[in-house]
Every structure is written in C-alpha cells, then in structure tokens.
Design a protein around this motif. Structure first.
Motif, mmCIF file in Angstrom:
data_model
loop_
_atom_site.group_PDB
_atom_site.id
_atom_site.type_symbol
_atom_site.label_atom_id
_atom_site.label_comp_id
_atom_site.label_asym_id
_atom_site.label_seq_id
_atom_site.Cartn_x
_atom_site.Cartn_y
_atom_site.Cartn_z
ATOM 1 N N VAL A 33 0.758 -1.311 0.141
ATOM 2 C CA VAL A 33 0.056 0.152 -0.024
ATOM 3 C C VAL A 33 0.825 1.391 0.181
ATOM 4 O O VAL A 33 1.850 1.393 0.788
ATOM 5 C CB VAL A 33 -0.921 0.006 1.227
ATOM 6 N N GLY A 34 0.619 1.942 -0.913
ATOM 7 C CA GLY A 34 1.368 3.285 -0.855
ATOM 8 C C GLY A 34 0.863 4.293 -2.008
ATOM 9 O O GLY A 34 0.053 3.881 -2.948
ATOM 10 N N ARG A 35 1.298 5.683 -2.038
ATOM 11 C CA ARG A 35 0.845 6.659 -2.859
ATOM 12 C C ARG A 35 1.411 6.061 -3.947
ATOM 13 O O ARG A 35 2.349 5.702 -4.323
ATOM 14 C CB ARG A 35 1.343 7.786 -2.535
ATOM 15 N N ASN A 36 0.896 6.814 -5.181
ATOM 16 C CA ASN A 36 1.752 7.022 -6.563
ATOM 17 C C ASN A 36 2.970 7.308 -6.483
ATOM 18 O O ASN A 36 3.389 8.562 -5.904
ATOM 19 C CB ASN A 36 0.872 7.824 -7.462
ATOM 20 N N ALA A 204 6.646 3.906 1.464
ATOM 21 C CA ALA A 204 6.827 5.500 1.071
ATOM 22 C C ALA A 204 8.025 5.823 0.678
ATOM 23 O O ALA A 204 9.101 5.361 1.285
ATOM 24 C CB ALA A 204 6.405 6.108 2.533
ATOM 25 N N GLN A 205 8.252 6.502 -0.315
ATOM 26 C CA GLN A 205 9.670 6.996 -0.864
ATOM 27 C C GLN A 205 10.547 5.764 -1.115
ATOM 28 O O GLN A 205 11.553 5.972 -0.844
ATOM 29 C CB GLN A 205 10.057 8.045 -0.033
ATOM 30 N N GLY A 206 9.952 4.707 -1.549
ATOM 31 C CA GLY A 206 10.670 3.523 -1.966
ATOM 32 C C GLY A 206 11.141 2.646 -0.889
ATOM 33 O O GLY A 206 11.731 1.681 -0.702
ATOM 34 N N ARG A 207 10.620 2.884 0.461
ATOM 35 C CA ARG A 207 10.941 2.218 1.845
ATOM 36 C C ARG A 207 9.780 1.764 2.345
ATOM 37 O O ARG A 207 8.625 2.192 2.484
ATOM 38 C CB ARG A 207 11.520 2.962 2.678
ATOM 39 N N ARG A 220 -6.798 1.318 12.061
ATOM 40 C CA ARG A 220 -6.293 2.504 11.558
ATOM 41 C C ARG A 220 -6.457 3.031 10.370
ATOM 42 O O ARG A 220 -5.709 3.623 9.770
ATOM 43 C CB ARG A 220 -4.758 2.369 11.889
ATOM 44 N N GLU A 221 -7.583 2.494 9.847
ATOM 45 C CA GLU A 221 -8.078 2.933 8.399
ATOM 46 C C GLU A 221 -8.156 4.492 8.191
ATOM 47 O O GLU A 221 -7.480 4.865 7.082
ATOM 48 C CB GLU A 221 -9.470 2.466 7.962
ATOM 49 N N GLY A 222 -8.593 5.236 9.019
ATOM 50 C CA GLY A 222 -8.783 6.638 8.991
ATOM 51 C C GLY A 222 -7.018 7.389 8.680
ATOM 52 O O GLY A 222 -6.918 8.131 7.735
ATOM 53 N N GLU A 223 -6.214 6.809 9.653
ATOM 54 C CA GLU A 223 -4.744 7.254 9.615
ATOM 55 C C GLU A 223 -4.105 6.942 8.251
ATOM 56 O O GLU A 223 -3.545 7.678 7.663
ATOM 57 C CB GLU A 223 -4.097 6.687 10.887
ATOM 58 N N LEU A 224 -4.369 5.811 7.971
ATOM 59 C CA LEU A 224 -3.761 5.188 6.610
ATOM 60 C C LEU A 224 -4.322 5.697 5.348
ATOM 61 O O LEU A 224 -3.554 6.157 4.660
ATOM 62 C CB LEU A 224 -3.844 3.549 6.609
ATOM 63 N N LEU A 225 -5.804 6.079 5.362
ATOM 64 C CA LEU A 225 -6.265 6.856 4.249
ATOM 65 C C LEU A 225 -5.712 8.434 4.217
ATOM 66 O O LEU A 225 -5.539 8.717 3.178
ATOM 67 C CB LEU A 225 -7.591 6.963 4.293
ATOM 68 N N ALA A 226 -5.463 8.748 5.437
ATOM 69 C CA ALA A 226 -4.861 10.123 5.448
ATOM 70 C C ALA A 226 -3.305 10.151 4.714
ATOM 71 O O ALA A 226 -2.816 11.045 4.017
ATOM 72 C CB ALA A 226 -4.827 10.739 6.684
ATOM 73 N N HIS A 227 -2.546 8.952 5.267
ATOM 74 C CA HIS A 227 -1.160 8.857 4.522
ATOM 75 C C HIS A 227 -1.432 8.881 3.007
ATOM 76 O O HIS A 227 -0.385 9.504 2.395
ATOM 77 C CB HIS A 227 -0.564 7.892 5.227
ATOM 78 N N LEU A 228 -2.178 8.297 2.501
ATOM 79 C CA LEU A 228 -2.536 7.906 1.204
ATOM 80 C C LEU A 228 -3.103 9.093 0.295
ATOM 81 O O LEU A 228 -2.766 9.046 -0.821
ATOM 82 C CB LEU A 228 -3.223 6.651 1.082
ATOM 83 N N GLY A 229 -3.388 9.853 1.108
ATOM 84 C CA GLY A 229 -4.030 11.170 0.702
ATOM 85 C C GLY A 229 -5.409 10.936 -0.027
ATOM 86 O O GLY A 229 -5.736 11.815 -0.880
#
Length: 230
Positions: A33-36, A204-207, A220-229
């Motif tokens: 799981v991570g951002r583009n 995140a950023q390759g790590r 922790r869904e809310g926190e992780l969704l915020a991390h993913l934007g």
C-alpha cells in the motif's frame, strides 16, 4: 514462498526502491500500500525479473531467482497481472487463455475458468479489444490461473472499475487463496485490500515504513487513508 531481501532499484539516476525486504507465505495474500510513485510497481517488476537495475536478492519457491529471466520465474509458478492487463487485444478470450503454456502447478482447467468467470465464458469468441475494462481485468487474472501460477503479482487490479466488478475480483482472489494460490497485491484501495489480505506493507518513498496485520489496518483505516491522501 516469495522472499525479497534488501532490494533496491533505480530508474536512471533516481532510486525508486530502497533496501526493501518482505515475504509472502504459501496461500497468503499480502498487499503493498502506498501513494503513486512510492515504488510499488517497480518492486513487482523486480520480483518478476523485468526490472534489471536492481540489487539485493529474490527467492521464490525455495530457489534463488535473482538472476533468473522472467520466463524461468514463470515456469516456477510466478505470474504477473500488470496494471495495463497485458492481454492480446487481437486474440479471442479463449485464445488468450489457451496460448500461454501450462506450467504444472494445479493449473485451472478451462471449464473451471469459465465457471469462475462466467462473463468470459459468454464472450469466449470475442477479441480482447471488445471486452470492457472489468472483463479485461478478469481475463488477465484468469490467464495466469489457467497457466498454473502459484503466486500472483497483481498490480492495481481494481483501478477504475465499477464497485460490482471490484467486489467480484475480491471474491476471485479469495477463491484462489482457498486453493493455495498466494498473492502480492499492489493496491491503493485500502478498503478493498482489507477484504482480501492477511497482511499489509506500507511503502513510502521507496521504503517499507510499516508492516501491519489486517486487524491493525482496519483499526487504523482513517490514519492510513490520510497517509495515502485519499
């Protein structure tokens, strides 16, 4: 079954995967799981042997495949479902399913494929180009199961699809798991990921910055969704 040990990868001068280690056990579904731009797709390509500008080690089915070409990894039972689906647009559904060689690890017979994917059975004579996006995604999944893959590398299989198709893909992944097929799933849809996965790696950023079991991810869904934007 799949072990990635301290893998780093570059695109030109840029490091996009940095010292990543993870494992996927037999019959386990694990998500990245991570951002583009986090390096998820590159990591899958490293696992499949398609990205050669890398260091570290990849082991699959008890063998060191770090230097093995993609076709040898495929013969061992590693199957890639790419983000562009990779089907043969000019061939029929049935030709797409029967052209790849069967590799011997509990390949799904054609009858079972059509029972599991009735939309493909109804369109078996249609060319890949005439399928909807959801049908193309199902064909991409069906093809690697037909070939006998024991571990699926799935890159964003739900992206851009209608909710009813997303739900069906989840059912298919769970059915594959019940039959011993493992999955390493790249996914931005966290809610979907928590319906199919046992564990999650947050990239995140390759790590890898965190590893969570599914109960933690749900909590922790809310926190992780915020991390993913999202």
């Amino acid at each position: 079954m799949l072990e990635i040990e301290r893998v780093s990868a570059r695109h030109g001068e840029a490091t996009v995967v940095n010292d990543v280690s993870l494992r996927v056990g037999e019959g386990e579904v694990v998500t990245l799981v991570g951002r583009n731009g986090a390096g998820k797709t590159t990591l899958l390509r490293c696992a499949m042997g398609l990205h050669r500008s890398m260091s570290g080690r990849v082991r699959f089915a008890g063998q060191d495949v770090t230097t093995a070409p993609p076709h040898r990894r495929a013969r061992l039972g590693l199957g890639l479902v790419p983000d562009d689906r990779g089907i043969y647009a000019g061939l029929s559904v049935e030709e797409n399913l029967t052209l790849p060689p069967v590799r011997g690890f509990s390949p799904w017979p054609l009858e079972r494929i059509y029972d599991t994917f009735p939309a493909l059975a109804a369109r078996r004579r249609f060319s890949g180009a005439k399928l909807s996006g959801g049908e193309q995604q199902m064909l991409a999944l069906a093809r690697v199961l037909r070939a006998g893959a024991r571990l699926l590398l799935c890159d964003e299989p739900t992206e851009g699809l209608a909710p009813v198709i997303v739900q069906r893909i989840g059912e298919i992944l769970r059915e594959a798991k019940e039959h011993g097929v493992a999955v390493l799933l790249v996914e931005q849809n966290l809610r979907f990921a928590t319906t199919v996965a046992d564990r999650h790696y947050l990239l995140a950023q390759g790590r890898i910055v965190e590893s969570l079991d599914n109960a933690d991810a749900r909590e922790r869904e809310g926190e992780l969704l915020a991390h993913l934007g999202l």
